[in-house]
Design an enzyme around this catalytic site. Sequence first.
Site, PDB file in Angstrom:
ATOM      1  N   ASN A   1       0.816  -1.201   0.000  1.00 17.42           N
ATOM      2  CA  ASN A   1       0.000   0.000   0.000  1.00 17.42           C
ATOM      3  C   ASN A   1       0.856   1.260   0.000  1.00 17.42           C
ATOM      4  OD1 ASN A   1      -2.047   1.944   0.318  1.00 17.42           O
ATOM      5  ND2 ASN A   1      -3.258   0.622   1.632  1.00 17.42           N
ATOM      6  N   ASP A   2       1.429   1.591   1.147  1.00 15.39           N
ATOM      7  CA  ASP A   2       2.201   2.835   1.261  1.00 15.39           C
ATOM      8  C   ASP A   2       3.353   2.897   0.259  1.00 15.39           C
ATOM      9  OD1 ASP A   2       0.623   3.782   3.385  1.00 15.39           O
ATOM     10  OD2 ASP A   2       1.788   2.606   4.826  1.00 15.39           O
ATOM     11  N   VAL A   3       3.962   1.742  -0.039  1.00 24.97           N
ATOM     12  CA  VAL A   3       5.151   1.725  -0.909  1.00 24.97           C
ATOM     13  C   VAL A   3       4.801   1.887  -2.377  1.00 24.97           C
ATOM     14  CG1 VAL A   3       6.453   0.335   0.729  1.00 24.97           C
ATOM     15  CG2 VAL A   3       5.139  -0.805  -1.073  1.00 24.97           C
TER      16      VAL A   3
END
Length: 464
Positions: free
Chosen positions: A392-394
């Site tokens: 997600n964040d990456v």
Amino acid sequence: MSANLSAIFYLISGVLFILALRGLSSPETSRRGNLFGILGMIIAITVTFLSIGNFSTGIIYVLIFLLVGGLIGTFIAYKIPMTAMPELVAGFHSLVGLAAVFVAISAFLNPEAFNLGFPGNIKIGSLIEMSIGAAVGAITFSGSIIAFLKLRGIMSGSPITFKGQHYINLLLGLSIIVLIFYLCKTQSDSFFWGTIAISFLLGLLLIIPIGGADMPVVISMLNSYSGWAAAGIGFTLENTALIITGALVGSSGAILSYIMCKGMNRSFFNVILGGWGISENSSSKNTEQRPVKNGNAEDAAFLMKNASSVIIVPGYGMAVAQAQHALREMVDILKKNGIKVSYAIHPVAGRMPGHMNVLLAEANVPYDEVFELEEINNDFANCDVAFVIGANDVTNPIAKTDPQSPIYGMPVLDVEKCKSVLFVKRSLSPGYAGVDNELFYRDNTLMLFADAKKMTDDIIKNLN
């Protein structure tokens, strides 16, 4: 066993630990590195056993505690899932720190047993070593407990900040230095206990302002702290193996933290001094009011069957669902159909350094198919399909566009440049950093809402 012979065997174990670290630097040699580490630890433990002064009575206590600790560790190793490995590592770091504190307390209360002098008349050098070891150990313990609670979900992963936080941390750090100075000058019990108490508090305050997106760096940094705590106590005990092992863990953890900070565009000193918090102006957009394209396993199988290249982007969602084996099976089918498949690994994918690499290795994914961010990021623009399974964040493009975002400046995988993006996720909920992912709403993204393993199994059925 004589002191000279013990020193030689401790040196051998130290060399084996160095070879272990060298082996662990590459997936191809990691198994051999583990074996070197195990052998080095066996030698160190055996020498410690044989070096016990009152062997007949001392060995009984050592064996009892070794047996109890070994049984607990074995039980945890069998029961803990891979998804819980990050918090397990944080928990074990806390135990290393607490052990350093207990050894320092023992040495301070009973210095004769360690040949350090007498109560009220302890050698100054030994007093400095044990107080620093105790301080770093206490910081490691309380900091690791906070990291454990955040990773476990017991405590919010969002940064906890308040006005003047960094000044308070600075004041506490200076207080520890002053207390150690007066402890060496007066050898008063109150200064010793005060050092430990303030160190516990400082460890807590250093970790609470660090958000979920930066937790892998915290894990690495706490690993470094635990090593320096062990090295400090090693000097107190005059134990060569403990000094070498602690220094290796401390230095390698610090180097890894620096590399990760550089890879995430973060300040190394920010990590040491208590991290960074979310800006008050940052906020996630309302995911319910924004349209997304929904897909299913049949759609995903169709897109991948008609692609010439596919890049797999694994994340924590894959770990939670234990989908790595199903993913490997899906990739094998794609390769049989002549489709080029690669894996893209972000340095902080998951919740600890190397988390995704370990999971893929567990599924026997060939090492030459796995690429780090800087090796594969340019390939996304020429790729037909990106299959994001739980990351997600990456993969969030907002890291490049929103200065108010807590992940701003962090290098991310350029997944949005692919012709088609298949994003496997249970819901539109934000990632661990608490930031909505702009990739969900791109025209080339097809959301596959499901458990990662179940979705992958369904895609396999459609591919067949």
